[in-house]
Design a protein around this motif. Structure first.
Motif, PDB file in Angstrom:
ATOM      1  N   PHE A 335       4.696   3.324  -0.329  1.00 14.28           N
ATOM      2  CA  PHE A 335       6.042   2.962  -0.756  1.00 14.28           C
ATOM      3  C   PHE A 335       7.084   3.614   0.176  1.00 14.28           C
ATOM      4  N   ALA A 336       6.905   4.919   0.434  1.00 15.28           N
ATOM      5  CA  ALA A 336       7.873   5.645   1.272  1.00 15.28           C
ATOM      6  C   ALA A 336       7.808   5.148   2.724  1.00 15.28           C
ATOM      7  N   ALA A 337       6.589   4.865   3.194  1.00 17.56           N
ATOM      8  CA  ALA A 337       6.448   4.388   4.582  1.00 17.56           C
ATOM      9  C   ALA A 337       7.148   3.038   4.735  1.00 17.56           C
ATOM     10  N   GLY A 338       6.978   2.161   3.747  1.00 16.77           N
ATOM     11  CA  GLY A 338       7.622   0.844   3.791  1.00 16.77           C
ATOM     12  C   GLY A 338       9.133   0.956   3.727  1.00 16.77           C
ATOM     13  N   LEU A 339       9.605   1.861   2.889  1.00 17.01           N
ATOM     14  CA  LEU A 339      11.063   2.034   2.753  1.00 17.01           C
ATOM     15  C   LEU A 339      11.678   2.493   4.075  1.00 17.01           C
ATOM     16  N   LEU A 340      10.957   3.362   4.761  1.00 18.10           N
ATOM     17  CA  LEU A 340      11.463   3.836   6.053  1.00 18.10           C
ATOM     18  C   LEU A 340      11.451   2.699   7.079  1.00 18.10           C
ATOM     19  N   ASP A 342      11.335  -0.648   6.567  1.00 20.66           N
ATOM     20  CA  ASP A 342      12.120  -1.837   6.230  1.00 20.66           C
ATOM     21  C   ASP A 342      13.610  -1.550   6.113  1.00 20.66           C
ATOM     22  N   GLU A 343      13.934  -0.366   5.541  1.00 14.55           N
ATOM     23  CA  GLU A 343      15.339  -0.121   5.206  1.00 14.55           C
ATOM     24  C   GLU A 343      15.897   1.155   5.827  1.00 14.55           C
ATOM     25  N   ALA A 344      15.086   1.843   6.614  1.00 14.38           N
ATOM     26  CA  ALA A 344      15.526   3.066   7.302  1.00 14.38           C
ATOM     27  C   ALA A 344      16.085   4.114   6.335  1.00 14.38           C
ATOM     28  N   VAL A 345      15.400   4.254   5.188  1.00 15.50           N
ATOM     29  CA  VAL A 345      15.726   5.355   4.276  1.00 15.50           C
ATOM     30  C   VAL A 345      14.489   6.256   4.224  1.00 15.50           C
ATOM     31  N   ALA A 346      14.682   7.534   4.569  1.00  9.62           N
ATOM     32  CA  ALA A 346      13.544   8.458   4.619  1.00  9.62           C
ATOM     33  C   ALA A 346      13.504   9.306   3.348  1.00  9.62           C
ATOM     34  N   ILE A 347      12.393   9.239   2.612  1.00  5.60           N
ATOM     35  CA  ILE A 347      12.172  10.078   1.437  1.00  5.60           C
ATOM     36  C   ILE A 347      10.764  10.666   1.536  1.00  5.60           C
ATOM     37  N   THR A 348      10.421  11.594   0.645  1.00  7.05           N
ATOM     38  CA  THR A 348       9.132  12.277   0.772  1.00  7.05           C
ATOM     39  C   THR A 348       8.177  11.838  -0.331  1.00  7.05           C
ATOM     40  N   PRO A 349       6.987  11.364   0.015  1.00  6.76           N
ATOM     41  CA  PRO A 349       5.999  11.057  -1.022  1.00  6.76           C
ATOM     42  C   PRO A 349       5.470  12.341  -1.664  1.00  6.76           C
ATOM     43  N   GLY A 350       5.071  12.211  -2.932  1.00  2.00           N
ATOM     44  CA  GLY A 350       4.693  13.393  -3.707  1.00  2.00           C
ATOM     45  C   GLY A 350       3.528  14.188  -3.154  1.00  2.00           C
ATOM     46  N   ARG A 351       2.653  13.557  -2.397  1.00  2.00           N
ATOM     47  CA  ARG A 351       1.411  14.186  -1.961  1.00  2.00           C
ATOM     48  C   ARG A 351       1.612  15.523  -1.239  1.00  2.00           C
ATOM     49  N   ASP A 352       2.758  15.686  -0.562  1.00  2.00           N
ATOM     50  CA  ASP A 352       3.028  16.951   0.127  1.00  2.00           C
ATOM     51  C   ASP A 352       3.004  18.143  -0.829  1.00  2.00           C
ATOM     52  N   PHE A 353       3.266  17.877  -2.110  1.00  2.17           N
ATOM     53  CA  PHE A 353       3.531  18.989  -3.029  1.00  2.17           C
ATOM     54  C   PHE A 353       2.352  19.327  -3.915  1.00  2.17           C
ATOM     55  N   GLY A 354       1.230  18.615  -3.746  1.00  5.06           N
ATOM     56  CA  GLY A 354       0.052  18.952  -4.527  1.00  5.06           C
ATOM     57  C   GLY A 354      -0.753  17.728  -4.887  1.00  5.06           C
ATOM     58  N   GLN A 355      -1.682  17.935  -5.828  1.00  7.01           N
ATOM     59  CA  GLN A 355      -2.642  16.890  -6.198  1.00  7.01           C
ATOM     60  C   GLN A 355      -2.354  16.327  -7.581  1.00  7.01           C
ATOM     61  N   HIS A 356      -1.595  17.087  -8.371  1.00  7.79           N
ATOM     62  CA  HIS A 356      -1.494  16.744  -9.788  1.00  7.79           C
ATOM     63  C   HIS A 356      -0.296  15.829 -10.050  1.00  7.79           C
ATOM     64  N   GLY A 357      -0.608  14.572 -10.368  1.00  8.94           N
ATOM     65  CA  GLY A 357       0.457  13.619 -10.707  1.00  8.94           C
ATOM     66  C   GLY A 357       1.380  13.325  -9.532  1.00  8.94           C
ATOM     67  N   THR A 358       0.863  13.513  -8.307  1.00 10.92           N
ATOM     68  CA  THR A 358       1.749  13.348  -7.144  1.00 10.92           C
ATOM     69  C   THR A 358       1.590  11.990  -6.465  1.00 10.92           C
ATOM     70  N   ARG A 359       0.544  11.260  -6.825  1.00 11.92           N
ATOM     71  CA  ARG A 359       0.236  10.015  -6.115  1.00 11.92           C
ATOM     72  C   ARG A 359       1.325   8.958  -6.279  1.00 11.92           C
ATOM     73  N   GLN A 360       1.959   8.990  -7.431  1.00 13.80           N
ATOM     74  CA  GLN A 360       3.011   8.000  -7.679  1.00 13.80           C
ATOM     75  C   GLN A 360       4.364   8.686  -7.869  1.00 13.80           C
ATOM     76  N   ALA A 361       4.508   9.831  -7.217  1.00 15.71           N
ATOM     77  CA  ALA A 361       5.777  10.570  -7.326  1.00 15.71           C
ATOM     78  C   ALA A 361       6.466  10.609  -5.964  1.00 15.71           C
ATOM     79  N   LEU A 362       7.784  10.684  -6.042  1.00 16.79           N
ATOM     80  CA  LEU A 362       8.604  10.746  -4.823  1.00 16.79           C
ATOM     81  C   LEU A 362       9.599  11.882  -4.962  1.00 16.79           C
ATOM     82  N   ARG A 363       9.897  12.549  -3.846  1.00 19.36           N
ATOM     83  CA  ARG A 363      10.999  13.518  -3.865  1.00 19.36           C
ATOM     84  C   ARG A 363      12.150  12.976  -3.035  1.00 19.36           C
ATOM     85  N   ILE A 364      13.307  12.930  -3.657  1.00 20.32           N
ATOM     86  CA  ILE A 364      14.507  12.533  -2.918  1.00 20.32           C
ATOM     87  C   ILE A 364      15.440  13.734  -2.891  1.00 20.32           C
TER      88      ILE A 364
END
Ligand code: PLP
Length: 390
Positions: A335-340, A342-364
């Motif tokens: 999702f984050a890769a596509g957003l960058l 297609d729309e040049a908006v950079a956000i961070t996917p949750g995976r950087d922050f751990g394993q628990h409940g991060t797969r479908q989380a985003l940090r803005i």
């Protein structure tokens, strides 16, 4: 392949840096990229601090200071605790470090031996688990979620502690969630840590960046814990690489010995600059920026909510929103890769922050001015419409 130490197997890359590199490449190719991925707001260092830094250089203040920092700065930090937070700290207990990163390294070097365990939140600030591994300890990633407001509880500490647990490390306000701990909660966490003979380390790097409650420090609860802080975030001095820790008396000689060996001294011009960080003029600038951050947060929370991107955590502090992208995507990274792209908006996917409940989380990070955030919301809305119907 030349030999490298086995510990490197535990050290993962900081994925947000890859996103940043891709975003920079897009910008270099002429795209108007909106950066909401990195953990630093757009504000420049306050002018009085810059002026003090320039004056320090002009006066030739470029030699090493003592390993624990300039006495005048340690006193100024103690003054800040007394004036602003009502807590009296002996300046001798304050050690100035190269960023909060330096402070965390010193404390972990002090406490962690081979196979010693340190409890951390998952999700949490990713470097911490790598630092524990660097000292050959074992990071124990304790799952936290909305039910415990993404912070550790006494029950979780009791459940995950073993005879090998030497410390619990938490942050309030936290990265990536912005979640904070109340003073009575810290008192209870400290109690359970003391009972199990481990140290409590509270990372207060986002202290001062709270929007609903008073400024507080865990040092008001007890002097028998380790507190980490920094000039990076509230004082907006990320690149000056300056932070500090406050330690219990018993730890000071060893910490000084470690500081001498690890860093020799924190950066001298930055320390002189930081002397101006507590002036009324600087604090007034910082307060108006805090208000600006609050306005950005309020705008973005409402706007994202109406797009269907729901908050996972209550964003009481720091400058992050921790969001659920599950209605739109299986995988936040795609999702984050596509957003960058297609729309040049950079956000961070949750995976950087751990394993628990991060797969479908985003940090803005609400690290851009309001008009840019408004533009980001327009682009996100367009992306979501396409993403949902793709
Ligand atoms: C929770 C937390 N601790 C520590 C750091 C390190 O900050 P610095 O070394 O710039 O003070 C960061 C940086 O983002 C952070 O988010």
């Amino acid at each position: 392949m030349p030999h490298t130490a086995p510990r490197l197997q535990q050290i993962e890359p900081f994925h947000v840096m890859r996103i940043l590199a891709e975003a920079q490449a897009l910008a270099a190719a002429g795209h108007d990229v909106i950066h909401l991925e990195v953990g630093e707001p757009d504000f420049p260092t306050p002018q009085p601090v810059i002026d003090a830094g320039i004056a320090a250089l002009a006066q030739g203040n470029t030699f090493y200071t003592g390993a624990c920092g300039l006495p005048a700065l340690r006193e100024a930090i103690a003054g800040f605790y007394a004036d602003r937070l009502g807590v009296h700290i002996d300046p001798a207990r304050i050690i100035v470090t190269p960023g909060a990163s330096g402070a965390l390294q010193l404390i972990l070097a002090l406490l962690v031996g081979r196979d010693d365990e340190v409890l951390l939140t998952d999700p949490g600030y990713p470097c911490n688990r790598h630092l524990v591994s660097l000292f050959e300890g074992r990071p124990i990633n304790v799952p936290v979620n909305a039910a415990n407001r993404f912070q550790l509880t006494p029950e979780l500490i009791a459940q995950y502690s073993t005879p090998r647990t030497v410390a619990t490390l938490l942050a309030s306000p936290a990265n990536p969630t912005g979640a904070i701990l109340q003073q009575d909660e810290i008192a209870k966490l400290l109690e359970v840590c003391s009972q199990s003979h481990q140290q409590l380390i509270v990372d207060e790097i986002y202290q001062g960046l709270v929007y609903e409650s008073a400024h507080e420090t865990a040092l008001a609860v007890s002097q028998e814990l380790f507190v980490v802080n920094s000039f990076s975030k509230f004082f907006q001095m990320t690149g000056w690489r300056l932070g500090w820790l406050v330690a219990p008396d018993w730890a000071l000689p060893e910490l000084e010995r470690l500081a001498q060996n690890l860093f020799l001294a924190p950066p001298t011009p930055a320390q002189h600059a930081a002397l101006a960080a507590f002036s009324p003029e600087t604090l007034a600038i910082l307060e108006s920026r805090r208000q600006e951050l609050r306005a950005r947060r309020n705008y973005l929370c409402d706007a994202l909510d109406s797009l269907g991107l729901k908050l996972l955590a209550q964003p009481d502090g720091a400058f992050y929103l921790w969001l659920d992208c599950s209605p739109f995507a299986e995988d936040a990274e795609a999702f984050a890769a596509g957003l960058l792209q297609d729309e040049a908006v950079a956000i961070t996917p949750g995976r950087d922050f751990g394993q628990h409940g991060t797969r479908q989380a985003l940090r803005i990070a609400y690290s851009q001015p309001l008009p840019r955030l408004e533009e980001a919301v327009v682009r996100l809305s367009r992306y979501l419409q396409r993403y949902c119907t793709a």
